[in-house]
Design an enzyme around this catalytic site. Sequence first.
Site, PDB file in Angstrom:
ATOM      1  N   GLN A 282       0.823  -1.217   0.000  1.00 10.03           N
ATOM      2  CA  GLN A 282       0.000   0.000   0.000  1.00 10.03           C
ATOM      3  C   GLN A 282       0.860   1.273   0.000  1.00 10.03           C
ATOM      4  O   GLN A 282       0.472   2.289  -0.590  1.00 10.03           O
ATOM      5  CB  GLN A 282      -0.897  -0.014   1.243  1.00 10.03           C
ATOM      6  CG  GLN A 282      -2.034   0.955   1.164  1.00 10.03           C
ATOM      7  CD  GLN A 282      -2.894   0.915   2.409  1.00 10.03           C
ATOM      8  OE1 GLN A 282      -2.401   1.028   3.532  1.00 10.03           O
ATOM      9  NE2 GLN A 282      -4.186   0.745   2.218  1.00 10.03           N
ATOM     10  N   GLU A 366      10.529  31.371 -15.959  1.00  8.41           N
ATOM     11  CA  GLU A 366       9.286  31.995 -16.469  1.00  8.41           C
ATOM     12  C   GLU A 366       8.366  32.394 -15.320  1.00  8.41           C
ATOM     13  O   GLU A 366       7.146  32.295 -15.406  1.00  8.41           O
ATOM     14  CB  GLU A 366       8.623  31.100 -17.520  1.00  8.41           C
ATOM     15  CG  GLU A 366       9.588  30.928 -18.685  1.00  8.41           C
ATOM     16  CD  GLU A 366       8.996  30.641 -20.028  1.00  8.41           C
ATOM     17  OE1 GLU A 366       7.785  30.814 -20.199  1.00  8.41           O
ATOM     18  OE2 GLU A 366       9.780  30.268 -20.914  1.00  8.41           O
TER      19      GLU A 366
HETATM   20  N1  COS Z   1      -0.578  41.214 -19.429  1.00 10.62           N
HETATM   21  C1  COS Z   1      -0.605  42.497 -19.879  1.00 10.62           C
HETATM   22  N2  COS Z   1      -0.161  43.546 -19.161  1.00 10.62           N
HETATM   23  C2  COS Z   1       0.318  43.278 -17.929  1.00 10.62           C
HETATM   24  C3  COS Z   1       0.376  41.983 -17.390  1.00 10.62           C
HETATM   25  C4  COS Z   1      -0.105  40.921 -18.192  1.00 10.62           C
HETATM   26  N3  COS Z   1      -0.085  39.663 -17.749  1.00 10.62           N
HETATM   27  N4  COS Z   1       0.915  42.040 -16.157  1.00 10.62           N
HETATM   28  C5  COS Z   1       1.171  43.335 -15.906  1.00 10.62           C
HETATM   29  N5  COS Z   1       0.816  44.083 -16.987  1.00 10.62           N
HETATM   30  C6  COS Z   1       0.907  45.538 -17.124  1.00 10.62           C
HETATM   31  C7  COS Z   1       0.141  46.210 -16.012  1.00 10.62           C
HETATM   32  O1  COS Z   1      -1.215  46.385 -16.362  1.00 10.62           O
HETATM   33  C8  COS Z   1       0.856  47.535 -15.893  1.00 10.62           C
HETATM   34  O2  COS Z   1       0.389  48.398 -16.894  1.00 10.62           O
HETATM   35  P1  COS Z   1       0.191  49.990 -16.616  1.00 10.62           P
HETATM   36  O3  COS Z   1       1.600  50.496 -16.401  1.00 10.62           O
HETATM   37  O4  COS Z   1      -0.435  50.519 -17.873  1.00 10.62           O
HETATM   38  O5  COS Z   1      -0.655  50.106 -15.399  1.00 10.62           O
HETATM   39  C9  COS Z   1       2.300  47.187 -16.198  1.00 10.62           C
HETATM   40  O6  COS Z   1       2.245  45.960 -16.950  1.00 10.62           O
HETATM   41  C10 COS Z   1       3.121  46.953 -14.956  1.00 10.62           C
HETATM   42  O7  COS Z   1       2.485  45.947 -14.209  1.00 10.62           O
HETATM   43  P2  COS Z   1       2.735  45.756 -12.651  1.00 10.62           P
HETATM   44  O8  COS Z   1       2.636  47.066 -11.957  1.00 10.62           O
HETATM   45  O9  COS Z   1       1.867  44.647 -12.186  1.00 10.62           O
HETATM   46  O10 COS Z   1       4.267  45.317 -12.655  1.00 10.62           O
HETATM   47  P3  COS Z   1       5.173  44.796 -11.491  1.00 10.62           P
HETATM   48  O11 COS Z   1       6.489  45.431 -11.641  1.00 10.62           O
HETATM   49  O12 COS Z   1       4.472  44.895 -10.174  1.00 10.62           O
HETATM   50  O13 COS Z   1       5.389  43.266 -11.885  1.00 10.62           O
HETATM   51  C11 COS Z   1       5.100  40.864 -11.859  1.00 10.62           C
HETATM   52  C12 COS Z   1       4.461  42.270 -11.816  1.00 10.62           C
HETATM   53  C13 COS Z   1       5.889  40.555 -10.589  1.00 10.62           C
HETATM   54  C14 COS Z   1       3.951  39.906 -12.018  1.00 10.62           C
HETATM   55  C15 COS Z   1       6.032  40.766 -13.084  1.00 10.62           C
HETATM   56  O14 COS Z   1       7.155  41.593 -12.942  1.00 10.62           O
HETATM   57  C16 COS Z   1       6.531  39.356 -13.339  1.00 10.62           C
HETATM   58  O15 COS Z   1       5.842  38.554 -13.972  1.00 10.62           O
HETATM   59  N6  COS Z   1       7.748  39.015 -12.874  1.00 10.62           N
HETATM   60  C17 COS Z   1       8.386  37.753 -13.183  1.00 10.62           C
HETATM   61  C18 COS Z   1       9.163  37.866 -14.437  1.00 10.62           C
HETATM   62  C19 COS Z   1       9.508  36.536 -15.000  1.00 10.62           C
HETATM   63  O16 COS Z   1       8.660  35.672 -15.173  1.00 10.62           O
HETATM   64  N7  COS Z   1      10.787  36.366 -15.323  1.00 10.62           N
HETATM   65  C20 COS Z   1      11.251  35.181 -15.943  1.00 10.62           C
HETATM   66  C21 COS Z   1      11.855  35.586 -17.231  1.00 10.62           C
HETATM   67  S1  COS Z   1      11.871  34.360 -18.434  1.00 10.62           S
HETATM   68  S2  COS Z   1      13.007  32.985 -17.725  1.00 10.62           S
END
Ligand code: COS
Length: 382
Positions: A282, A366
Site C-alpha cells: 500500500q 518563467e
Molecule cells: N498582461 C498584460 N499587461 C500586464 C500583465 C499581463 N499579464 N501584467 C502586468 N501588466 C501591465 C500592467 O497592467 C501595468 O500596466 P500599466 O503600467 O499601464 O498600469 C504594467 O504591466 C506593470 O504591471 P505591474 O505594476 O503589475 O508590474 P510589477 O512590476 O508589479 O510586476 C510581476 C508584476 C511581478 C507579475 C512581473 O514583474 C513578473 O511577472 N515578474 C516575473 C518575471 C519573470 O517571469 N521572469 C522570468 C523571465 S523568463 S526565464
Amino acid sequence: MDLELTEVQAMVQKAARDFATRVIAPKAADTDKHERFPLEQLKGLADLGLMAVNVPEEYGGAGAGVISYALAMQEVAKACASTAVTMAVTNMVGEVIAAFGTEEQRRAYCPKLASGEFKAGAFALSEPGAGSDPGAMSTTARKEGGEWIITGSKQWITSGAHAGVFVVWARTGDRQSLPGTRGVSCFLVEGGAKGLRVGKPEDKMGIRGSNTVPLELDEVRVPESALLGELHGGFKIAMMALDGGRIGIASQALGIARAALDASVQYARDRKQFGKAIGEFQGIQWKLADMRTEIDAAHLLAMRAASLKEARKPFSREASMAKLYASEAANRICNKAVQIFGGYGYIREFPVERYLRDVRVTMIYEGTSEVQRLVIARSTLA
Ligand code: COS
C-alpha cells in the site's frame, strides 16, 4: 471546455509522441550527461512544425493552436526536458513576433524559426539584477540617427549561443519621467550582431542539454525597424509573452511528471521485496495514486489556460495557476519516483534522478512559484 481533442490536436499530439519516443527519448540520457545541445532533435521538431505550433501558417508556423502546443510540449518533455525547454522558448519567440511584429518582422523571422533555419530563438528579459522584477532592468537603448544602440547585460538566456534572433528588452525612457516598467521597449536583435557577446554556459543542476548563457550587449546597433511593438510598450509585451510561456512550462513539468510516473509503475511491477512486487504494498500504491491524481489535476489546469488563450479570452491568472500547480506537483511526483526506486533512484543508471534534477527549475523560470502566487493573489483581490 471540451475535453475531447479535435482532429488537429490529436494529430499534433501523435506526431510529437512518435518523434519523441523514437528519436528524442533514446538520446536524452546522453544529452544530459554530455550537456549536448540537441540540434538534431530540434531540426526534427521543426520538420514536424513543432517549433512554431501556434504561429499562423502564413508566417511558416503550423497554425495548430495553443492546446496542440501544450500537448506537444508534454510529449517532448516526457522524453527530454532539455529539448523541451529549447522548443518552448523558440515557440514563445515566434509567437511574440507573430503577435506584436510588423508584417516585415513577421516575414523576416517567423519562417526561419519555424523551419529550423534558425536553430532557436531567445528571450532576453532577465538581468543579473532584474529577475522577478524585470522593471528594474538597466539595459538601455538610445537612439542615434536612424539606429538604436543597445547596451547592457542579460542573464539566464536560454539558447543564447545558438539563437538566430533575440527578443531583447531595454530601457528607452529616462527613469524620472518613465520609471520602472513604463520606459521599457522591446527589440529584435539578430544572432551574431556586432557587440553581442555570448558568455560561458551555466553549469546547471538539470536541463543540462539546454544552453543557458549570460549576454553582454556592447553598443549593439539595430535599425529603427528592429523595435517590436510600441516605443515604451515593451513591458506589456514581456508580460503577455510570459503568460503564454507559463502554459508551456506547466506542460513541460507535466511531461516530466508523466515520465516519472511511467518509470515508477514499471519499477513497482518489476521490483520484488519481501517476496512480492513492491507495487503490491500500500505504501507504493498510495504514492502512485497521488502521482496520477496530481498529473490529471495539473493537466486540466493547463488545458483550461490553453483553451482560454486559444479563445482569445483573458488567461493570465489561469496560466499562473497552471504553472504554479503543475511545477510544484511535478516536483513532488519526481521526488516520489526517486523514493519508489530507492537506491536505484539515486544513480544515473535509471532516469528518475534526471527527472528530479530537470523538474526543479520549473518552479523557478518563467516566473518563480512566488511570482505566480503574486499574480494569482493580485487578481483574486482585485
Ligand atoms: N498582461 C498584460 N499587461 C500586464 C500583465 C499581463 N499579464 N501584467 C502586468 N501588466 C501591465 C500592467 O497592467 C501595468 O500596466 P500599466 O503600467 O499601464 O498600469 C504594467 O504591466 C506593470 O504591471 P505591474 O505594476 O503589475 O508590474 P510589477 O512590476 O508589479 O510586476 C510581476 C508584476 C511581478 C507579475 C512581473 O514583474 C513578473 O511577472 N515578474 C516575473 C518575471 C519573470 O517571469 N521572469 C522570468 C523571465 S523568463 S526565464
